[in-house]
Design a protein around this motif. Structure first.
Motif, mmCIF file in Angstrom:
data_model
loop_
_atom_site.group_PDB
_atom_site.id
_atom_site.type_symbol
_atom_site.label_atom_id
_atom_site.label_comp_id
_atom_site.label_asym_id
_atom_site.label_seq_id
_atom_site.Cartn_x
_atom_site.Cartn_y
_atom_site.Cartn_z
ATOM 1 N N VAL A 203 0.857 -1.190 0.000
ATOM 2 C CA VAL A 203 0.000 0.000 0.000
ATOM 3 C C VAL A 203 0.892 1.240 0.000
ATOM 4 O O VAL A 203 2.017 1.211 0.492
ATOM 5 N N ASN A 204 0.363 2.335 -0.564
ATOM 6 C CA ASN A 204 1.152 3.561 -0.590
ATOM 7 C C ASN A 204 0.379 4.753 -0.047
ATOM 8 O O ASN A 204 0.757 5.902 -0.294
ATOM 9 N N CYS A 205 -0.688 4.471 0.676
ATOM 10 C CA CYS A 205 -1.410 5.533 1.372
ATOM 11 C C CYS A 205 -2.141 4.911 2.554
ATOM 12 O O CYS A 205 -2.851 3.921 2.384
ATOM 13 N N ARG A 266 6.563 11.636 8.918
ATOM 14 C CA ARG A 266 7.875 11.683 8.244
ATOM 15 C C ARG A 266 8.344 10.277 7.874
ATOM 16 O O ARG A 266 8.861 10.043 6.773
ATOM 17 N N GLU A 267 8.147 9.331 8.770
ATOM 18 C CA GLU A 267 8.598 7.965 8.487
ATOM 19 C C GLU A 267 7.756 7.313 7.389
ATOM 20 O O GLU A 267 8.263 6.555 6.569
ATOM 21 N N PHE A 268 6.459 7.577 7.395
ATOM 22 C CA PHE A 268 5.631 7.077 6.285
ATOM 23 C C PHE A 268 6.158 7.633 4.955
ATOM 24 O O PHE A 268 6.309 6.893 3.976
ATOM 25 N N HIS A 269 6.419 8.924 4.951
ATOM 26 C CA HIS A 269 6.886 9.536 3.708
ATOM 27 C C HIS A 269 8.224 8.945 3.266
ATOM 28 O O HIS A 269 8.441 8.713 2.084
ATOM 29 N N ARG A 270 9.100 8.697 4.227
ATOM 30 C CA ARG A 270 10.395 8.105 3.865
ATOM 31 C C ARG A 270 10.226 6.755 3.197
ATOM 32 O O ARG A 270 11.108 6.285 2.478
ATOM 33 N N ASN A 271 9.108 6.118 3.474
ATOM 34 C CA ASN A 271 8.844 4.799 2.900
ATOM 35 C C ASN A 271 7.858 4.859 1.738
ATOM 36 O O ASN A 271 7.295 3.832 1.346
ATOM 37 N N GLY A 272 7.641 6.050 1.216
ATOM 38 C CA GLY A 272 6.809 6.198 0.028
ATOM 39 C C GLY A 272 5.327 6.040 0.274
ATOM 40 O O GLY A 272 4.582 5.720 -0.662
ATOM 41 N N ILE A 273 4.903 6.263 1.512
ATOM 42 C CA ILE A 273 3.494 6.065 1.856
ATOM 43 C C ILE A 273 2.880 7.397 2.276
ATOM 44 O O ILE A 273 3.401 8.089 3.157
ATOM 45 N N GLU A 274 1.785 7.753 1.618
ATOM 46 C CA GLU A 274 1.086 8.990 1.965
ATOM 47 C C GLU A 274 0.234 8.793 3.219
ATOM 48 O O GLU A 274 -0.133 7.655 3.561
ATOM 49 N N VAL A 275 -0.089 9.908 3.845
ATOM 50 C CA VAL A 275 -0.941 9.868 5.038
ATOM 51 C C VAL A 275 -2.187 10.709 4.778
ATOM 52 O O VAL A 275 -2.090 11.913 4.503
#
Lengths: 711, 111
Positions: A203-205, A266-275
């Protein structure tokens, strides 16, 4: 005083032992100024006076009360700068004077200390489930925040909507179970530790169920049969719109929930996952006439709530009150709030709970051109945030396909959910509608110029059955909620596969697994933006409860101990997501045209049945097959493979004639939900060649997905 | 609870020993030490935390302030923090600004 010192940051008055001066009217809320003084600003149109009330952290008695001098009010804004406050230990609220005349819409009461609607940190419930001191007159306490988080080079990811795979997730439920193995269960920090799992899932979000400050003890009660304490667990009842839920932070007790949540983003973003945040602006935790005065009601009831001519709360939310979203001041608050989350928390998007309420005028009537929805669509700060509407409300407004979109808004597609559920369990008369749904519902969106990605496709969500329960229960089983099974939806379109609830019958369990796989396959080959409910990839059950809003227990928590059948479903889900992400033809932004417009010799999508090129659209059909021509990718994506998907939702085996794949390619099998695991699906690139390129038999209630590539 | 701060600088390395409770009330003392260190400028800042029992948000923010003031080339080490302090730093995401060491390791710090 030296020439470079700011004269506007010097006190002019003394009150209650503190140096003060007239404040800055904007921004609203409490703002720490250069030099350490704090600017307090609050709006009230109908108040006659106001007092700033200051507490030491957690103490029930205020250490200072500072009335706003007349010269500190400009228009309807009371603003004051206070010097010498301890920024970590101070909590603040307001007393507002004014008429207590409910029939006129006013509920001022000086006895109440009220939470600042713009409070960016809120104490009082900062340790999850810690019993409140109900004798404390100030339950939800404004705190000051520091705006110095080190984002580094982080920024919102701005992934194209059509490329998202959304995962709906409850922060506490995801890691509370002892099997989660995280060091800080049930918190933002705990969720950080599970990011590798989500990344591997593909998943990316993540769409986080409410994380604005709420009161888990709102309407809490003991379940008489089990003795269990039932809570406002999901949090769809906002106390403060600008503050993260402190009880979701391991560091909340230290007032560092904002840092912990920003670290998570920030950690989600570092892993290519949107919030994406699930935001609840339709009502507040103050409820109806019998509810508590926490904030808005005592600050300016007539402004913040929709009221009847007699001053009663209009209840379009089903939760006692309705936020007066199209009052210009309230509209401003919503806008300020979302801008704050986008700018200060780097949030990528918002899903609006019961968003149709945002389109009602102050008297509750639906508006043709609702200013709040329009304003959000065109706001420069929110310009690249995803905006997703739950396009209905309990007042009967249902706007799936007709939500005022202004070229920006996407929608939870409830019609996709309903049609998919019926089709999957073999209902008749669904083939035509499913053809629309798998194309991104052009029947709902194309005529308004809206593309396929605005359709957020889902089969399950937090409201309703989990995917496993969808195929394990005919009826809801909500007695554990203590409401005599009266709560929760009755129109679930579920099927128990022959036995109500858990069973040891291997045949039924195998069928259920296959039904889950069928649903996952359907979801991930449909155009639109897919959304998966937390744990559906693990076969998570809520034991038939379709409304687990009040349970802080394993009914909601993800159990990470997986048996073989759950591993099987997880592997299938991962591969389906990987397949989707590998094939842009599944993710087009535009609608398919059912025509060949690139000269490939094949239309972008073609329809089939048990005979190639002859779909059965009749009312007695339970079969749908389609082929997507890989040369019709859009949005600048490279040419893709041609794909074929066949759904046999009949209970009997049926033979399918396959269309001829493009020249130079042959059909390979990505998934066959009737095949025993692990041959039920294959990682991208390793799909085996199909032996018979002309015909294939599909077991009853099974899905076949093929990919055309060179042998 | 009071805060005791001692500081020494040698060969480009600033050692700051913190003991007691670091909170909003005494964080400015810590900030002054960090500002003094930044003015040198040092090659590394070593925070000796073995006797620091509590560090509030304000204290953590001084570390962040120091990191931003001195730039990425100046390493900040947190030596022997108590478990509670270390965990607070980690959970709130401030651990990216510094490097944890169990003991003063000259081979790492003075390399």
């Amino acid at each position: 005083m030296s020439m470079d010192e700011r004269i506007d940051l010097h006190p002019t008055h003394k009150a209650a032992g503190y140096s003060i001066r007239a404040g800055q009217t904007l921004p609203f809320g409490a703002t720490v100024l250069p030099g350490g003084a704090v600017n307090f600003s609050i709006f009230s149109r109908h108040a006659t006076d106001g007092t700033l009330v200051l507490f030491r952290r957690g103490e029930p008695v205020a250490f200072a009360e500072i009335p706003f001098p007349r010269e500190f009010r400009i228009g309807n804004v009371y603003a004051m700068i206070v010097f010498g406050l301890d920024r970590e230990e101070t909590e603040y609220g307001y007393r507002m004077d004014g008429p207590n005349a409910p029939e006129q819409g006013h509920r001022f009461n000086r006895a109440h200390v009220l939470l600042d609607p713009y409070a960016k940190s809120i104490g009082g419930r900062d340790v999850w489930r810690k019993p409140p001191d109900w004798s404390d007159p100030f339950q939800h306490r404004g705190r000051l925040v520091f705006d110095d988080f080190d984002w580094g080079d982080d920024h919102p990811l701005e992934l194209p909507l059509e490329d998202l795979v959304i995962y709906e997730l409850h922060v506490r439920s995801f890691t509370s179970h002892s099997s989660s193995g995280v060091r800080a269960p049930g918190t933002f920090a705990g969720l950080v530790e599970k990011i590798p799992y989500l990344k591997e899932l593909g998943v990316n979000c993540v769409e986080l169920m409410p994380v604005f400050e709420f009161d888990e003890f709102e309407n809490s009660r003991v379940q008489p049969e089990t003795g269990e304490l039932l809570l406002n667990y999901w949090g769809y009842s906002t106390v403060g719109f600008f503050a993260p839920k402190a009880g979701y932070a391991r560091t909340g007790a230290f007032g560092m929930e904002a840092d912990e949540f920003k670290t998570l983003v920030r950690e989600f973003h570092r892993n290519g996952i949107e919030v994406m945040l699930d935001v609840v602006f339709n009502h507040t935790a103050e409820g109806n006439e019998r509810g508590p005065s926490i904030s808005f009601r005592g600050i300016d009831n007539q402004t913040y709530y929709m009221l009847s001519p007699g001053g009663h709360y209009l209840n379009f939310s089903g939760c006692g009150n309705t936020v007066n979203c199209n009052n210009p001041v309230v509209r401003g608050m919503v806008l300020d709030c979302l801008r704050y989350w986008a700018a200060d928390y780097h949030i990528d998007g918002f899903r609006f709970d019961l968003a149709s309420i945002l389109g009602r005028d102050p008297w509750g009537a639906p508006m043709s051109n609702p200013p709040l929805i329009e304003q959000l669509a065109f706001d420069p700060v929110l310009a690249r945030c995803k905006l997703v509407a739950e396009a209905w409300d309990p007042g009967g407004l249902y706007q799936v396909g007709s939500f005022p979109a202004y070229g920006r808004w996407a929608e939870w597609n409830g019609k996709y959910r309903d049609a998919a559920r019926k089709f999957l369990k073999g209902d008749l008369g669904l083939v035509g509608e499913m053809a629309q749904r798998v194309q991104g519902s052009p029947d709902l969106y194309a005529s308004a110029g809206r593309g396929a990605a605005v359709s957020v496709n889902f089969i399950t969500a937090h409201d309703g059955f989990t995917l496993r329960d969808l195929f394990s229960y005919d009826r809801k089983h909500n007695l554990a909620n203590g409401e005599n099974n009266n709560d929760g939806a009755n129109d679930n379109e579920s099927w128990n596969c022959g036995w109500e609830g858990e069973t040891d019958d291997p045949g039924i369990n195998a069928l259920r697994r296959r039904m889950i796989k069928n649903a996952l396959a359907l979801l991930f080959v449909s155009r639109g933006t897919p959304m998966l409910l937390m744990g559906d990839e693990l076969g998570r059950t809520q034991l038939g409860n379709n409304n687990t809003y009040c349970h802080d227990n394993p009914l909601n928590w993800v159990d990470w101990t997986l048996d073989d059948s759950q591993e099987e479903i997880l592997r299938f889900a991962r591969r389906c997501i990987a397949f989707r992400r590998a094939h842009p033809i599944l993710r087009g932004r535009a609608h398919l045209r059912n025509a060949d417009y690139v000269g490939s010799g094949l239309p972008d999508i073609s329809w089939h049945g048990t005979q190639a090129w002859r779909a059965d659209w009749s009312g007695v059909s339970r079969v749908l097959a389609f082929m997507l021509c890989g040369r019709h990718t859009d949005n600048g994506t490279p040419e893709d493979n041609t794909l074929y998907a066949a759904f046999n939702m009949h209970w009997e085996w049926l033979g399918f004639e396959l269309p001829t794949p493009p020249a130079g390619s042959r059909w390979h099998v990505f998934a066959n939900t009737a095949a025993p695991s692990p041959a039920d699906c294959w990682p991208p690139g390793s799909e085996p060649l199909l032996a018979d390129q002309r015909h294939i038999g599909l077991d009853g209630r099974s899905v076949l997905i093929l990919i055309a590539k060179a042998p | 609870m009071t805060l005791t701060i001692t500081s020494e600088a040698a060969a480009g390395i600033v050692k700051i020993t913190l003991a007691g409770h670091l909170n909003a009330a005494n964080a400015p003392e810590f900030q002054r030490e960090i500002e003094k260190a930044a003015a040198l400028p040092p090659t590394a800042v070593v925070l000796l935390l073995g006797e620091l029992e509590y560090m509030s948000s304000a204290g953590l923010r001084i570390i962040l302030f120091g990191k931003q003031k001195m730039g990425p080339k100046v390493k900040i080490y947190a030596v022997a923090p108590l478990a509670e302090v270390r965990e607070t730093i980690r959970l709130s995401g401030f651990h990216h600004a510094l490097t944890f060491l169990e003991t003063y390791d000259a081979s790492v710090i003075e390399a």
